[in-house]
Design a protein around this motif. Structure first.
Motif, PDB file in Angstrom:
ATOM      1  N   LYS A   1       0.800 -15.643  17.757  1.00  0.00           N
ATOM      2  CA  LYS A   1      -0.513 -15.324  17.689  1.00  0.00           C
ATOM      3  C   LYS A   1      -1.185 -16.180  16.551  1.00  0.00           C
ATOM      4  CE  LYS A   1       0.192 -10.204  18.634  1.00  0.00           C
ATOM      5  NZ  LYS A   1       0.139  -8.859  18.041  1.00  0.00           N
TER       6      LYS A   1
ATOM      7  N   ASN B   1      -5.076 -15.831  18.155  1.00  0.00           N
ATOM      8  CA  ASN B   1      -5.961 -14.700  18.599  1.00  0.00           C
ATOM      9  C   ASN B   1      -5.761 -13.807  17.358  1.00  0.00           C
ATOM     10  OD1 ASN B   1      -3.349 -15.462  19.832  1.00  0.00           O
ATOM     11  ND2 ASN B   1      -3.620 -14.451  21.461  1.00  0.00           N
TER      12      ASN B   1
ATOM     13  N   LYS C   1       6.550 -13.150  17.638  1.00  0.00           N
ATOM     14  CA  LYS C   1       5.292 -13.061  18.380  1.00  0.00           C
ATOM     15  C   LYS C   1       4.096 -13.054  17.180  1.00  0.00           C
ATOM     16  CE  LYS C   1       7.184  -9.312  21.098  1.00  0.00           C
ATOM     17  NZ  LYS C   1       7.127  -7.923  21.592  1.00  0.00           N
ATOM     18  N   SER C   2       4.295 -13.013  15.992  1.00  0.00           N
ATOM     19  CA  SER C   2       3.228 -13.228  14.832  1.00  0.00           C
ATOM     20  C   SER C   2       3.018 -14.638  14.617  1.00  0.00           C
ATOM     21  CB  SER C   2       3.749 -12.447  13.577  1.00  0.00           C
ATOM     22  OG  SER C   2       3.798 -11.178  13.784  1.00  0.00           O
TER      23      SER C   2
ATOM     24  N   ARG D   1      -1.932 -19.593  18.306  1.00  0.00           N
ATOM     25  CA  ARG D   1      -2.741 -19.658  19.407  1.00  0.00           C
ATOM     26  C   ARG D   1      -4.118 -19.297  18.890  1.00  0.00           C
ATOM     27  NH1 ARG D   1       0.406 -17.525  23.485  1.00  0.00           N
ATOM     28  NH2 ARG D   1       0.880 -19.834  24.038  1.00  0.00           N
TER      29      ARG D   1
ATOM     30  N   HIS E   1      -1.770 -13.518  11.013  1.00  0.00           N
ATOM     31  CA  HIS E   1      -0.580 -12.375  11.542  1.00  0.00           C
ATOM     32  C   HIS E   1       0.812 -12.529  10.992  1.00  0.00           C
ATOM     33  CE1 HIS E   1      -3.571 -11.156  14.736  1.00  0.00           C
ATOM     34  NE2 HIS E   1      -3.896 -12.492  14.922  1.00  0.00           N
TER      35      HIS E   1
END
Length: 399
Positions: free
Chosen positions: A394, A399, A390-391, A397, A162
């Motif tokens: 992600k 996702n 945020k990337s 984690r 991401h």
């Protein structure tokens, strides 16, 4: 200077570009909390001198935001969680942290003098309760990332991350291999201008004003070290060949900084500012310490505003320009007493989700400073770095 902060953040986030190699939910939780805390400070104290104070950079015209205790200035901050919201507290004394109030900062600034120039001696303490994560967990990720890059094509890296996808939307990306070396190149594109216009404006302007090179290496391993530098609007990370396991658990790292600043016709050339990082583990406590270790060679020339020679800049800054630069680096490396300048120590006491991170830093800065980029330092809207964060989360984690 924020250019240095941007470069540091890109170096910091590089190991997370290919988190398809190893997911780490605890690291995701840590970064998510940490980024939220920083975003709260940035937005809650926007256009408020308190923000600079909390980051250890007070200015004379913001002294009224401190509490006065004897001959010192102090300010304590604690962030508490209330559901999905945060609440701030400010006082003159350090706050303890506990699960409901997991983040605190305490600043003490002592006004004094260095060769008759007014300075602050600053002690900054940050405490955070966090998931169990340590810099020692990051080094194996770096090692695996490098191996992954050696075997992958640029398109595959972008598809699997991401963060890389986000960066390649804002920059023109290239993964190039020359012999056993890897080069990651990010060139600012018009796409950033559409989505993050203020960030685009600041980045392009500052990359026109600054040429930088950061060299990161282990003792005796300069030829195996990484380089992060710019060529105009291109940001380039170069990774030479190194033996397997070389980056898994370094004990010491050296950083050398080279900067050439050309602003308003004034040219400042800084060569070889040295920084040392040390890492150690004892029981369940991990320690990282860092300090400036080498005064750079500095040359000042050009003509300010294309008319005035460097000496005329003294009208705009507190003192002779050459003396100001020399004094700034002496404070940074040696300190006013010659016993050590800007330095920090972070202790991470690992204990599951009640892990405590304690950062203590000491610095000395002029109370009146020459801040060439301050006037153009408005906040991004929309903000680039929160989206980058945020990337990262992600990827970690999964996702």
């Amino acid at each position: 200077m924020n250019m240095r902060r941007h470069a540091y953040l890109l170096l910091l986030t590089f190991p997370l570009i290919t988190d398809c190699v190893r997911k780490n939910p605890q690291a995701a939780d840590y970064f998510e909390k940490y980024f939220k805390y920083q975003n709260f400070i940035q937005t809650e104290f926007k256009d408020d001198p308190v923000r600079n104070i909390l980051y250890g950079n007070p200015e004379r015209d913001g002294e009224e935001k401190f509490y006065k205790k004897d001959d010192n200035y102090t300010l304590a901050f604690r962030l508490s969680e209330e559901g999905n919201r945060y609440k701030k507290e400010l006082s003159d004394s350090p706050y303890p942290v506990f699960p409901e109030s997991p983040y605190s900062i305490f600043i003490k600034a002592e006004p004094t003098e260095f060769y008759t120039k007014p300075i602050y001696k600053i002690t900054r303490t940050v405490e955070m309760i966090s998931p169990e994560i340590s810099v020692f967990d990051v080094f194996p990720m770096i090692e695996e990332t490098v191996e992954y890059l050696r075997k992958s094509e640029s398109s595959k890296v972008e598809e699997s991350s991401h963060l890389q996808k986000f960066l390649c939307h804002q920059f023109d990306c290239e993964l190039r291999k020359e012999g056993n070396s890897i080069f990651l190149t990010y060139t600012i594109s018009e796409r950033m201008k559409e989505q993050f216009p203020i960030a685009y404006k600041k980045w392009t302007k500052r990359l026109n004003q600054v040429a930088f090179r950061f060299q990161l290496f282990q003792p005796g391993g300069f030829d195996k070290g990484w380089e992060f530098y710019n060529e105009g609007h291109k940001l380039i990370l170069g990774i030479p060949n190194s033996p397997k396991g070389y980056w898994s658990s370094p004990k010491t790292l050296y950083l050398r900084t080279y900067l050439f600043i050309n602003i308003y016709g004034l040219k400042i050339d800084i060569r070889g500012l040295g920084y040392t990082l040390k890492f150690s583990r004892t029981g369940n406590t991990d320690t990282v310490s860092g300090y400036y270790s080498k005064i750079p060679e500095t040359t000042i020339g050009g003509r300010f505003l294309s008319i005035f020679p460097p000496g005329a800049v003294n009208f705009f800054i507190p003192g002779n320009m050459e003396e100001y630069a020399e004094g700034s680096f002496k404070l940074l490396v040696e300190g006013s007493d010659g016993k050590g300048g800007t330095r920090f120590e972070t202790r991470t006491k690992r204990n599951g989700n009640k892990t405590k991170v304690l950062l203590t830093s000491h610095s000395e800065i002029f109370r009146d400073r020459f801040l060439p980029f301050k006037s153009s330092d408005e906040d991004d809207e929309p903000a680039f770095f929160p989206e980058l964060g945020k990337s990262i989360i992600k990827d970690l984690r999964g996702n």
